[in-house]
Structure formats: C-alpha cells, structure tokens
Design an enzyme around this catalytic site. Structure first.
Site, PDB file in Angstrom:
ATOM      1  CB  CYS A   1      -8.436   1.099   8.268  1.00 23.43           C
ATOM      2  SG  CYS A   1      -8.021   0.714   6.600  1.00 23.43           S
TER       3      CYS A   1
ATOM      4  CD  GLU B   1      -2.738  -1.233   2.599  1.00 25.48           C
ATOM      5  OE1 GLU B   1      -3.685  -2.046   2.627  1.00 25.48           O
ATOM      6  OE2 GLU B   1      -2.100  -0.941   3.657  1.00 25.48           O
TER       7      GLU B   1
END
Length: 652
Positions: free
Chosen positions: A414, A318
């Site tokens: 998240c 990421e």
C-alpha cells in the site's frame, strides 16, 4: 448551514518550480511510476509478486488463472492510476497515458453488468459480496478506484473510468443506506467516504455525498453491524490469526464517530476516516462533524504523534495505543499513516486556515513521507522507526517489523503507490483561497494562477527552502488587483522579516491569531514580497509524559527532524550524549546524498573505565571523550547501507 471554508486549489493551476521538490516529482514521473507499473505486473526480480494487474485481466477475460494476493490487491492499481492522473495534469505524456488507457479498458471489461468491480470476489468468492465488510475491504478498493477515476478525469478530460466508477457507486447506493431493505453497514477500512466526496465534486451528484455521510454516521451504531454479519456467517472469518481485526476499536467502530474522543485502532483507518469527516463538514456545514474532527485532531497531534509526523506506535494492528506511548525502536509509524495525516491536515486547512494544520502537514511530508522512499525511487519503508539497531533484527521478534534497509516491494504494497500519488499531487497542498485571500501553506517554489474580482493574477514563489528560510513571491497581473496574501509563519520559525518591493513591512498586527502574516493591498505587475523566516538548528524536548524520550534531545532545523547515523558517528550510538550548551553548526554538503544540510553538535562519548567484562558491577565509572556529533535529516537515513540510527539522543 455553510462553514466558511477555503477552496482547494486545482492541480492544473499550480506548477512546481523548485530545486528540492522537482527532484522528487521527476523521480515519481521517471522512476517510481514506471517501476511500480513493473511491480504491479510482476516484472521486478526478487520482489514479492503483486498480480494486481493480472487479477483484473483474469476478471476481464483477457487471461486465464486464479486470483492472487491480498483481499485488497485492487487498491494498488487504483493508487497507481491516481498518481498517473496527477502527473498528466501537470505535463502530457502520451506513452504513459496510452498504458493507463489500456488498463482502464481492462477495468471496464472486468466490471460486472450491475456495476460491481472487485477482482477478489469476482474470481474467488462470487457468492461472498458484502458478507464480511469488517475484514474484506470491498468499499476500500472501490474508494481507491473512485479517487483514480476523478484524478484521471481531471488530468486528461477522459470520462471512461469516471463513468465506470459512477456506475459502481450507483450500484453501491442500491445496496447500502438507511432505507428498508438496504444494508446498514460500512467498510472495515475507511476510504470510500472521502472518495465519494471527490466523486460528488467531479459530477455534482448529491447521491454520492449523501452516501459518504451515511457510511460515516452508520459507523459504530448499535447494534454493531460487524457483529451481526459475523453471526450471519456462523463465525467464519477471513483472517483467522488476526484477532485484533475483529475488535471494534481496531476499525473505529466502537462508538459513533461523533462520540469518539481519542484516536483508537489502526492508524491509517483513523486518519482516512477523519479526512472523510472533515470533507462532510466542509460540504454540508455539519458542525457536529467539525467538532468531532477537531477533537480527534487534538488527541493525535497533542498526545499520539511522533516528532517526525509518524503516527501509529504499535506493530500489532498497526495501531495507536494510549496517550504519550511513543516508543522509538519499535515504532510502527507506517508511511501510509503519515500520508493519511497529511490528507486530514489538508482538509482541516480547508475548513479553517490555521497554521498548525500546515505545520503538521509539513512535518509529516518532509520527514516520514520522504523517509518512506529511497533516493533511487525503487526501495521503500513501510515502517518508519526513530531508532534502529540492526543486530537486533532477525534475532529479537519484537523488531521483526522494523527494517534497517528499504525494501524493493511488499506483499502488502500500500505504501509505495501512496507515496507516488501524494507527491504527484503535491501542487494542490501549497495554496488555498478563501474569498479575496490567497493562503500560502507550504514554501515550495511554484506558480499559481488565480482569479480576482479585477481579473486573473499569477503568483510565483521563489525559495531556497527547505535549506533556507528565504522566500520571494512575485505578482503578475494585467491590471491592478486588490486582494490579500496570507503567508504562514511556521512553528519552527523564531522570527521573521517581511519586505514589500524591497521596503520593510512594519505592520506587526498583520500576524493573525491563526499564524499567517496577512498583507492586503492593491497589487500591480512585478510587485514582490520577500519573507525571511529565521531558521536555526533547535534542540527539541518531548513532553514529560513520553517516557521513551526522558532525558533526551532531538535536533530540528526548519521542517527537518535530524538523526544520527552510524555511517557518520560510528557504532554504539547509545554511548553518545549531546551537550545541552554545546554549539550547533550547520553546513550544506552538496555531495552528500544529492545535497544535505548537516548539523554538527558538540557532544561526548561515554566509555566504561573498567576493563572487566562482567555484565553488572557496582559503582562503575565512565570516562567522557569529546565527540563531534554529525546529524543528517531523518528522511535521508538508510541510503548508505545498514547501520544504527537514532533521532533522540541523551542530553548532558
């Protein structure tokens, strides 16, 4: 040494009154927060289970069972509670407050006697506290619960969660620090740094500020703490298949933060770290930390950010990759990363009110963050690509992270609560004050109550933004007050007109080098300022070093980046091209997805003349068919089913 910075606007002093944004604020209040509460309690059919609330109930002795979920599962509860705190700041909601109070009671009971509060290590690895900071997110989870505690205290005046988290922070301070016998470590995922500053501001306890600064200054110090701990564990790791998690650059631990030149590794961690760095610079006057923050800002914004305000171009880790590497179809651009970029931009605005910080804050907010949630408030994007070809998904593994439709929930959830807490706190991003100057950073219909030397003043902002550049500010004051209004001129604006009480304002020197029109005068009840920001559809080009957009054009109007969708333009969007000199026409369509400004552009569709099905052949000719290309704002894509989408279009 104190840095001359602006003051953060308390959320309680700003009320949003905006046709566009109230839809989202109400969506967060009425749909998103209740939906996420159901998800956190595992009551959403067909969604991945969370167990985040149940973990706390088990740790509190209210239920029996075992820990379930990711090692950072506690953080989802923290972000949800933080969003609730912001919502209660703006409007009472006894039913929601009662649910939150009961959850806080559970958290208090789950806390250990020494102050420790983490369900994973309490339930699953009680002997493993602080033994794997690189991977296990203990301080990250603590940070999100601290931010929740401050938001809930400011929203309700209730101290219970604040006291719980102060006790936890006090315990953390006994474990970490430069003193002999303490751990010289820091968390793998930055978050506690900026949370401790919030805790310091809420309590005035400098211990929390000093601890935040310690964590930042310790990161990347030699010998490396993560390598020391890995050896102490005999090489045992939490994520055996995620080798990147143990690379120092992944968690920005390859160099001390003051020496880092480029944004490396996991994108969310970078911008959370930068937000904490900017906080420390503001609170302590640390010029070295300010310079490091500026340097990382320049690298991100000038060389590593998508036109949508997305950051983090690579799925593996990421992460950021290298300068100008911004692929469209495999983009990661995590929603959380753009939210973190907004946190960073907002803090830089407090340090030095320059319009470029607000420009980036606005770009990420109106594009990637809004794209991260569907219009129904129940489906979400974790990843925000700039080009989608649905047929490739499930067939070509390099696209597995890209989803052509928003998801109901995630095992690593998240992003949804992060969207909720950002939109729930939107009011504090609109204005800031420095001395006798009130800055308007975002053009969102709202009212702010502010104190001047002469007494209280209210400024009410009316606007048809983001569809129009017309803005009006109206002053309410019991008696004349001398102060300065600073109005941002956005980077998408190619001209503006200012009128005060209906008369043209001709002091062109009022536009300062930081991108704000500054108007200083004695203001009286009923005074108005009209700001007309010229807003036209514009063709945007990428830097020549961005290989993936060479020969392509994107459309932007106001803060919105636009895209083509298959629903409007048919399949095979790679066949269409935008005419460089073609007309761009804008029309507001009230019945399209709740109302959208659509841009229609002159273009062509290129068709191969040959009817041969051979894969390759020489000197193929194409016929060019006129096509009216229909662009919608990027944030609204994927609300009409599966289909192709692209932001960048070939230009002829």
């Amino acid at each position: 040494m104190t840095i001359q910075s602006t003051n953060i606007t308390p959320l309680s002093r700003v009320s949003i009154q905006d046709d566009f944004w109230m839809e989202y604020v109400n969506l967060v209040r009425d749909v998103v927060v209740p939906y996420q509460w159901e998800a956190l309690n595992d009551r959403i059919p067909d969604a991945e289970p969370s167990s985040a609330v149940r973990n706390f109930k088990i740790a509190a002795g209210e239920e029996q069972g075992e820990f379930y979920g990711m090692v950072f599962q506690d953080s989802d509860v923290g972000k949800w509670l933080e969003a609730v705190g912001y919502l209660l700041s703006s409007r009472p909601d006894p039913a929601l407050e009662r649910i939150a109070d009961e959850l806080i009671d559970t958290l208090a009971k789950a806390q250990r006697s020494d102050g420790y509060l983490n369900t994973y290590f309490t339930l699953k690895e009680p002997e493993g506290r602080w033994t794997n900071l690189a991977e296990c997110h203990e301080l990250y989870c603590a940070g999100h619960l601290m931010e929740a505690a401050v938001a809930y205290y400011e929203g309700t005046g209730k101290r219970k969660l604040l006291d719980v988290m102060c006790k936890y922070a006090d315990y953390i301070d006994t474990v970490f620090g430069p003193e002999p016998g303490k751990l010289k470590g820091y968390d793998g995922h930055q978050e506690v740094e900026l949370a401790l500053v919030k805790l310091y501001r809420a309590t005035g306890n400098e211990k929390y500020l000093n601890l935040s600064r310690f964590f930042l200054d310790q990161r990347g110090a030699k010998p490396n703490f993560y390598e020391i701990q890995l050896a102490q564990r005999g090489g045992k790791v939490h994520y055996p298949n995620l080798d990147i998690a143990r690379r120092l650059s992944y968690s920005q631990s390859h160099l001390p933060v003051r020496e880092q030149q480029t944004a490396e590794g996991h994108a969310v961690r970078v911008v959370y770290m930068c937000a904490g760095m900017a906080d420390i610079a503001k609170e302590t006057g640390d010029r070295g930390m300010l310079e490091a923050s500026r340097r990382l800002w320049r690298n991100i914004v000038d060389k590593r950010m998508y036109i949508t305000g997305g950051i983090g171009s690579m799925e593996h880790g990421e992460a950021f990759t290298f300068d100008y590497d911004l692929p469209n179809d495999t983009a990661y651009a995590e929603t959380c990363a753009s939210i973190g970029l907004i946190f960073f931009a907002h803090r830089m605005l407090q340090l030095e009110p320059k319009s470029e910080y607000a420009d980036v804050m606005e770009r990420a907010l109106y594009n990637t963050v809004l794209s991260g949630m569907s219009k129904d408030g129940r489906h979400f994007f974790y990843v925000n690509p700039l080009e989608v070809y649905p047929e490739a998904h499930g067939k070509n593994a390099i696209y597995n992270h890209v989803k052509p439709e928003r998801q109901g929930w995630f095992g690593c959830a998240c992003c949804p609560p992060n969207v909720a807490r950002l939109l729930g706190s939107l009011g504090k991003y609109i204005y800031s004050a420095h001395g006798n100057t009130l800055y308007t950073h975002l053009y969102i219909g709202s009212r702010i109550e502010w104190g001047t030397a002469e007494g209280p003043v209210a400024v009410e902002q009316e606007t048809r933004h983001p569809w129009s550049g017309d803005v009006r500010l109206r002053i309410s004051a019991d008696k004349p007050s001398v102060f300065e209004l600073a109005l941002r001129v956005p980077d998408w604006c190619d001209g503006y007109v200012v009128r005060i009480n209906g008369e043209a304002w001709t002091k062109t020197e009022s536009l300062d080098g930081d991108g704000y029109v500054k108007i200083a005068r004695s203001w009286t009840e009923g005074d108005t300022v009209d700001l007309d920001l010229h807003m036209s559809a514009r063709r945007m080009s990428g830097h020549p070093m961005i290989r993936q957009v060479a020969g392509k054009t994107a459309i932007q109007r106001g803060p919105f980046v636009y895209c083509l969708e298959e629903a409007d333009n048919g399949p095979h969007l790679h066949e269409v091209a935008l005419l460089k000199d073609g007309k761009l026409q804008t029309d507001f369509e009230p019945d399209l997805l709740g109302g959208l400004e659509v841009v229609t552009a002159e273009g062509v569709r290129m068709k191969r003349e040959s009817g041969d099905d051979r894969l390759y052949e020489p000197d193929v000719s194409y016929r060019v068919e006129p096509a009216a290309l229909r662009f919608i704002p990027y944030y609204a894509w994927a609300n009409r089913g599966r289909g192709e989408m692209t932001v960048w279009v070939r230009s002829l």
